[in-house]
Motif scaffolding. Structure first.
Motif, PDB file in Angstrom:
ATOM      1  N   GLU A  57       0.849  -1.190   0.000  1.00 44.14           N
ATOM      2  CA  GLU A  57       0.000   0.000   0.000  1.00 44.14           C
ATOM      3  C   GLU A  57       0.887   1.243   0.000  1.00 44.14           C
ATOM      4  N   PHE A  58       0.770   2.042  -1.055  1.00 45.09           N
ATOM      5  CA  PHE A  58       1.580   3.245  -1.183  1.00 45.09           C
ATOM      6  C   PHE A  58       0.860   4.450  -0.589  1.00 45.09           C
ATOM      7  N   LYS A  59       1.640   5.417  -0.121  1.00 41.19           N
ATOM      8  CA  LYS A  59       1.098   6.704   0.291  1.00 41.19           C
ATOM      9  C   LYS A  59       1.199   7.613  -0.927  1.00 41.19           C
ATOM     10  N   ALA A  84      12.574  11.921   2.957  1.00 44.17           N
ATOM     11  CA  ALA A  84      12.941  12.620   4.200  1.00 44.17           C
ATOM     12  C   ALA A  84      12.299  14.010   4.255  1.00 44.17           C
ATOM     13  N   GLU A  85      12.292  14.730   3.122  1.00 41.82           N
ATOM     14  CA  GLU A  85      11.652  16.050   3.061  1.00 41.82           C
ATOM     15  C   GLU A  85      10.141  15.935   3.241  1.00 41.82           C
ATOM     16  N   LEU A  86       9.565  14.875   2.648  1.00 43.34           N
ATOM     17  CA  LEU A  86       8.115  14.675   2.767  1.00 43.34           C
ATOM     18  C   LEU A  86       7.724  14.354   4.208  1.00 43.34           C
ATOM     19  N   ILE A  87       8.573  13.599   4.906  1.00 45.75           N
ATOM     20  CA  ILE A  87       8.321  13.287   6.319  1.00 45.75           C
ATOM     21  C   ILE A  87       8.423  14.561   7.146  1.00 45.75           C
ATOM     22  N   ALA A  88       9.444  15.365   6.874  1.00 46.08           N
ATOM     23  CA  ALA A  88       9.633  16.623   7.611  1.00 46.08           C
ATOM     24  C   ALA A  88       8.463  17.577   7.395  1.00 46.08           C
ATOM     25  N   ASN A  91       4.191   9.479   6.776  1.00 45.11           N
ATOM     26  CA  ASN A  91       4.646   9.131   8.123  1.00 45.11           C
ATOM     27  C   ASN A  91       5.952   8.342   8.135  1.00 45.11           C
ATOM     28  N   GLY A  92       6.417   7.911   6.976  1.00 47.49           N
ATOM     29  CA  GLY A  92       7.695   7.215   6.923  1.00 47.49           C
ATOM     30  C   GLY A  92       7.577   5.707   6.971  1.00 47.49           C
ATOM     31  N   LYS A  93       6.411   5.190   7.288  1.00 54.57           N
ATOM     32  CA  LYS A  93       6.232   3.737   7.359  1.00 54.57           C
ATOM     33  C   LYS A  93       5.828   3.159   6.010  1.00 54.57           C
ATOM     34  N   GLN A  94       5.037   3.933   5.239  1.00 56.23           N
ATOM     35  CA  GLN A  94       4.556   3.446   3.949  1.00 56.23           C
ATOM     36  C   GLN A  94       5.455   3.949   2.822  1.00 56.23           C
ATOM     37  N   PRO A  95       5.594   3.153   1.755  1.00 53.94           N
ATOM     38  CA  PRO A  95       6.329   3.647   0.597  1.00 53.94           C
ATOM     39  C   PRO A  95       5.547   4.749  -0.119  1.00 53.94           C
TER      40      PRO A  95
END
Length: 148
Positions: free
Chosen positions: A73-75, A97-101, A106-110
């Motif tokens: 499941e992709f984000k 990393a920029e998208l998480i920031a 959330n960093g868990k999903q691709p």
């Protein structure tokens, strides 16, 4: 008033009916269970979904669909989101990393980049997957789309 003389309000508490204590109680004989049948017998426990012999709902309804066990499941992140992020943070390279920031993932999903919106600036985008239209839009704007 103290703990030694507390009692319930008058008429609020009834004596418990004593079932199966002979005919004088009015509840003797069959002990309110009626005559015959599974419910009248000891050890009876109703099975979940049992409808008295009628075909249960979970068997009446049609079955359809398939859920693969190893589905990824992709984000989803749109091009318009990348455009606003690059404009606000003055970025030329966008990675997960920029998208998480930025709080977009959330960093868990691709991450998968989708082609909703337009891209006016040259961006180097790094993500797990791209839609064909998004990859085309990024390269047409002069940027690069790199898969992780």
């Amino acid at each position: 008033m103290d703990l030694s003389n507390l009692q319930p309000a008058t008429g609020s508490v009834h004596k418990k009916t004593r079932i199966g204590r002979g005919p004088g109680s009015g509840k003797g004989g069959t002990s309110t269970r009626g005559h015959k049948g599974a419910k009248s017998r000891s050890g009876y426990s109703r099975k979940i979904g049992f409808e008295g012999g009628q075909m249960p709902l979970q068997r009446r309804l049609p079955k359809f669909g398939f859920k693969p066990l190893n589905r990824v499941e992709f984000k989803a992140v749109n091009l318009s989101d990348l455009e606003t992020l690059a404009a606000s943070a003055n970025l030329e390279k966008i990675t997960p990393a920029e998208l998480i920031a930025a709080g977009m993932i959330n960093g868990k999903q691709p991450v998968k980049i989708l082609a909703n919106g337009s891209l006016s600036r040259k961006l180097e985008v790094v993500a797990n997957a791209f839609s064909a239209a998004a990859e085309k839009a990024i390269t047409e704007a002069g940027g690069t789309a790199t898969k992780i």
